[in-house]
Design a protein around this motif. Sequence first.
Motif, mmCIF file in Angstrom:
data_model
loop_
_atom_site.group_PDB
_atom_site.id
_atom_site.type_symbol
_atom_site.label_atom_id
_atom_site.label_comp_id
_atom_site.label_asym_id
_atom_site.label_seq_id
_atom_site.Cartn_x
_atom_site.Cartn_y
_atom_site.Cartn_z
ATOM 1 N N THR A 610 0.817 -1.214 0.000
ATOM 2 C CA THR A 610 0.000 0.000 0.000
ATOM 3 C C THR A 610 0.850 1.263 0.000
ATOM 4 O O THR A 610 0.362 2.314 -0.421
ATOM 5 N N SER A 611 2.090 1.193 0.469
ATOM 6 C CA SER A 611 2.954 2.375 0.370
ATOM 7 C C SER A 611 3.166 2.743 -1.090
ATOM 8 O O SER A 611 3.305 3.919 -1.443
ATOM 9 N N LEU A 612 3.192 1.742 -1.978
ATOM 10 C CA LEU A 612 3.340 2.003 -3.400
ATOM 11 C C LEU A 612 2.102 2.706 -3.945
ATOM 12 O O LEU A 612 2.198 3.575 -4.806
ATOM 13 N N VAL A 613 0.914 2.337 -3.426
ATOM 14 C CA VAL A 613 -0.307 3.014 -3.857
ATOM 15 C C VAL A 613 -0.265 4.479 -3.441
ATOM 16 O O VAL A 613 -0.678 5.366 -4.191
ATOM 17 N N ALA A 614 0.235 4.746 -2.238
ATOM 18 C CA ALA A 614 0.311 6.127 -1.758
ATOM 19 C C ALA A 614 1.236 6.968 -2.618
ATOM 20 O O ALA A 614 0.954 8.132 -2.917
ATOM 21 N N ASN A 615 2.360 6.387 -3.051
ATOM 22 C CA ASN A 615 3.344 7.139 -3.820
ATOM 23 C C ASN A 615 3.048 7.126 -5.313
ATOM 24 O O ASN A 615 3.535 7.994 -6.043
ATOM 25 N N ALA A 616 2.294 6.125 -5.788
ATOM 26 C CA ALA A 616 1.969 6.008 -7.208
ATOM 27 C C ALA A 616 0.479 5.707 -7.340
ATOM 28 O O ALA A 616 0.082 4.574 -7.609
ATOM 29 N N PRO A 617 -0.389 6.709 -7.148
ATOM 30 C CA PRO A 617 -1.824 6.445 -7.022
ATOM 31 C C PRO A 617 -2.599 6.353 -8.328
ATOM 32 O O PRO A 617 -3.816 6.265 -8.304
ATOM 33 N N THR A 618 -1.922 6.401 -9.495
ATOM 34 C CA THR A 618 -2.620 6.250 -10.769
ATOM 35 C C THR A 618 -2.245 4.919 -11.396
ATOM 36 O O THR A 618 -1.229 4.300 -11.048
ATOM 37 N N VAL A 619 -3.061 4.491 -12.347
ATOM 38 C CA VAL A 619 -2.763 3.239 -13.048
ATOM 39 C C VAL A 619 -1.398 3.318 -13.711
ATOM 40 O O VAL A 619 -0.573 2.391 -13.614
ATOM 41 N N ALA A 620 -1.122 4.438 -14.374
ATOM 42 C CA ALA A 620 0.143 4.571 -15.099
ATOM 43 C C ALA A 620 1.339 4.518 -14.159
ATOM 44 O O ALA A 620 2.307 3.780 -14.394
ATOM 45 N N SER A 621 1.285 5.311 -13.079
ATOM 46 C CA SER A 621 2.433 5.359 -12.176
ATOM 47 C C SER A 621 2.576 4.071 -11.381
ATOM 48 O O SER A 621 3.692 3.589 -11.141
ATOM 49 N N PHE A 622 1.448 3.471 -10.970
ATOM 50 C CA PHE A 622 1.509 2.229 -10.194
ATOM 51 C C PHE A 622 2.055 1.090 -11.060
ATOM 52 O O PHE A 622 2.902 0.304 -10.619
ATOM 53 N N ALA A 623 1.577 0.994 -12.292
ATOM 54 C CA ALA A 623 2.059 -0.065 -13.183
ATOM 55 C C ALA A 623 3.554 0.064 -13.424
ATOM 56 O O ALA A 623 4.289 -0.931 -13.424
ATOM 57 N N ALA A 624 4.010 1.306 -13.630
ATOM 58 C CA ALA A 624 5.439 1.511 -13.872
ATOM 59 C C ALA A 624 6.265 1.166 -12.638
ATOM 60 O O ALA A 624 7.332 0.546 -12.731
ATOM 61 N N ALA A 625 5.766 1.557 -11.465
ATOM 62 C CA ALA A 625 6.517 1.294 -10.241
ATOM 63 C C ALA A 625 6.621 -0.198 -9.952
ATOM 64 O O ALA A 625 7.676 -0.693 -9.520
ATOM 65 N N VAL A 626 5.520 -0.914 -10.163
ATOM 66 C CA VAL A 626 5.539 -2.356 -9.922
ATOM 67 C C VAL A 626 6.455 -3.055 -10.909
ATOM 68 O O VAL A 626 7.268 -3.910 -10.547
ATOM 69 N N ARG A 627 6.338 -2.704 -12.184
ATOM 70 C CA ARG A 627 7.137 -3.356 -13.209
ATOM 71 C C ARG A 627 8.631 -3.125 -12.964
ATOM 72 O O ARG A 627 9.464 -4.005 -13.208
ATOM 73 N N ALA A 628 8.981 -1.939 -12.491
ATOM 74 C CA ALA A 628 10.388 -1.633 -12.234
ATOM 75 C C ALA A 628 10.896 -2.239 -10.940
ATOM 76 O O ALA A 628 12.090 -2.185 -10.649
ATOM 77 N N ARG A 629 9.975 -2.798 -10.133
ATOM 78 C CA ARG A 629 10.329 -3.411 -8.846
ATOM 79 C C ARG A 629 11.132 -2.440 -7.984
ATOM 80 O O ARG A 629 12.194 -2.768 -7.455
ATOM 81 N N ASN A 630 10.599 -1.222 -7.860
ATOM 82 C CA ASN A 630 11.272 -0.200 -7.068
ATOM 83 C C ASN A 630 11.037 -0.448 -5.594
ATOM 84 O O ASN A 630 10.151 0.136 -4.977
#
Length: 882
Positions: A610-630
């Motif tokens: 959920t910290s990733l949702v807080a920092n990347a709250p859109t589909v575009a930003s969340f998808a990119a963050a997950v794919r990059a395994r940040n």
Amino acid sequence: MGENAGTDLVGAGFTRFSEEHAQGWLLPRIVEVALARAGQVVVADPGTRLTGAGLLRRAALVRAAVLEHHRADGRDPQEVPVGVLRGHDAGAVAAVVGVIASGHPVVVLDPTTPAPRLRHYVEAAGADLVVTDAERRVTAGRVARAVVDPDSHVGADPSDSSDSSDPSDPGCDPRTAAAALLTRTAAPDDVAVIVYTSGSTGRPKGVACDHRSILHDTWVNAEATGAYPAGSVVAHLLPMAFSAGTTPTLAGLLAGSRLELFDPRRRPVTELPGFLGEVDADVLLASPAILRGVVTALGAQGHLPGLKTVTMAGETVHGAELAAVRRVVGPDCVLRNRYGSTETWLMTEHAIGGQDEAPEGATPVGRAVPGARLQVQREDGSLADTGTGRVVLTSRWLGARYWRDPGKTAEVFTDNPDGSRTFRTSDVGTLGPDGCLRLLGRSDHSVKVRGLLVEPGEIDALLFAQPDVREALVVGRVNPRTGRTGLVAYVVPEGSRPQASAVRAVVRAHLPAHMVPEHVVFLEALPRTERGKLDRSRLPEPPRSSAPFEAPRSSWEQIVHEQFCAVLELPDLSVHDDFFELGGDSLAAEALVSRIEALGAGGVSTAGGTSLVANAPTVASFAAAVRARNRSARPTLVPLRTEGGGRPLFVVAGAGGAALALRTFARRLAPGFPVLGLQANGLENRALPDWSVRRMARRNVATVREQQPQGPYRLAGHSLGGLIALEMAQQLRRAGEDVDLLAVLDSFPPNPALMPVVRHPGLRAKAKEALSLALTGIKAHAGLGHYVRFFRQGNVVQRRYTTDVYPGRTLVVVAADDVDASARARWAPHLSGSFDVVPVPGEHMSILREPRVEALAALVSREIAGAGADRSPVVPGELTDR
């Protein structure tokens, strides 16, 4: 009936409930079954297990208290209803029985409804007395002139078997209590229960139901349909203040099933599968919304063994949803889609066995129950046995009427020459040649939201009364993808335009949560026809987001996009729409994380939660963050607000809680400084949890000093997080650093004696719990159960923590409406520096959410600004007496 009528029905056993019982009496049957099961549990909640004898004793106490209050007024009890304001617990069931035994109609009040609304119900009913408990005594005092708490006479074990001849003694012989309950048995056509529903004119309608109709509905619900006959163990989740919850409460007592009460509004739905197993439930009564939550929580491989029946009612159920429920309950369980109303009780049922195919689209509500006849009223006013029109029910068992409103009763009820009655519903449906009914909608403008009937005119009336509103119109809008209905408020401001959040806050303060509009649309004027009438067809669709629309641009974005839509229950959204602007909260974020993890694609399970949702709250930003395994080097740190150049406030989440749950609180604090959340190690990264408060604090201190190398520090924590923040402050002070603020938000003091002890129904449940705790952070758990494990692990940890008296400045905030408020206020022995203990309205979790969070944020903001330095400490003992 005479003074002792019905006592001849009391015997050593009881016969199986039959249709003939519907022509008898309510109280004698309840007493008969309770005496036959004097040593067996008949109703239970997680804290209380009442045997038949215990139920009779508790009910006798309530009856005595009600009669004592009305002893000298000389009024007919049938004209003076009595309210019951309690939680979803065994004591509430006993209170309902006790009030009915007194001869007074009972009005069950929902504890989640705002006090002004409850007072409206009490005044409309003509009641002046409310039966309550210690937790809700203050609220009860705000809604009625007199309050009684019979629990104050109950000992540590309200079901003990000691005998006394005094029926007001909680240890009296059960036959003595039974005789007291039957001293003044009501007639079959007397009013037993008054249930309040939303009214189209802004005034709630009280539906008065007699004893005979309740008895017949019990036979239909429990025996004629075979849903929960004698000996069943019924998991009862439905609020007793609504007719859907009243029915199983009384039917269980009358038919001889065991009621196991679970409150989904105070316990996470992730605990329900374990609860069903612990109590060996074979019948589950739940709304479709709760069932959807259970299916999500269980995950792809989860199941609910042992259930023979699942009943659902109150909103449209689609075939795909039935298929999902079927998967988790197995082929031996009967799924029952039901339709009824407060005026009629159960009207139809559509039972689906394990070999039956789930229907496409909306599931039929089925055929008329025994003793009832369905018809439809056509546009010309004639009645037909098939076709489409307004649904009409005829039965000789309809005993309801609108309380103190014969005119409204006559509008929809007709007394027929053969002794039957006809009720015209406001629903439109299609009745097939086989007698099967499919509902199409409402004939008026009322809608059903989350299974509960809402008359939008009631919300209109409230908004019209606000000084900054010139006109208001609330309508239901059906989501074309999900088929579910939400409320939209169209508002014409008077002068400057208010905030949409302020409009919602007004509604939330006065009406139940399901009546709060999802969207608020501001207009210069409401659209009207040439004749000046409202033109609903010209109302604009509510805008969802100000971000430009863009569809998913890759297959991975498409997958994430589908999960966002599913969690937010939206048919579509732009990849740039903000999750939180669309109505997402911490619970929705947890559900999103669970769905993404369940996909098992692209390393999602290691992605940061959920910290990733807080920092990347859109589909575009969340998808990119997950794919990059940040993955963060500090997965326990969740930025909640990054704006501001001042010293940050570090806020520690409670047991099992993602720091994201503190986001609303952080956003409501005064501006000028960042707010950084801290959560348990292992909660959203692959790691073992810390098994002591000191270790948790030590890890957090290292994180804090990375962000802010030197003090003074500002620390806060909610629930267990308050104890962790306290230990962090102790460690920082021992290291020579200054801590100028410690804010403890509704936390138990570091005294294990004050903390509640978890009780298990047996050794097997206790062993299973121990094994589950041992696997915390090690073995994956289906759905949201991962967070539940950390919650239970945190509770174990906090009961082992003690520390030295803390000498620094401390603000202790207590949720005044919570059951543990008194214990959480006892911080004085643990603080030697300047401190305040301040109550705020709300319960343990609600103080972190709208609208309660405003008071909490304002209090902490003033403290950070230094406004609280000169206040005198609040005496903890004053908390419950304020």
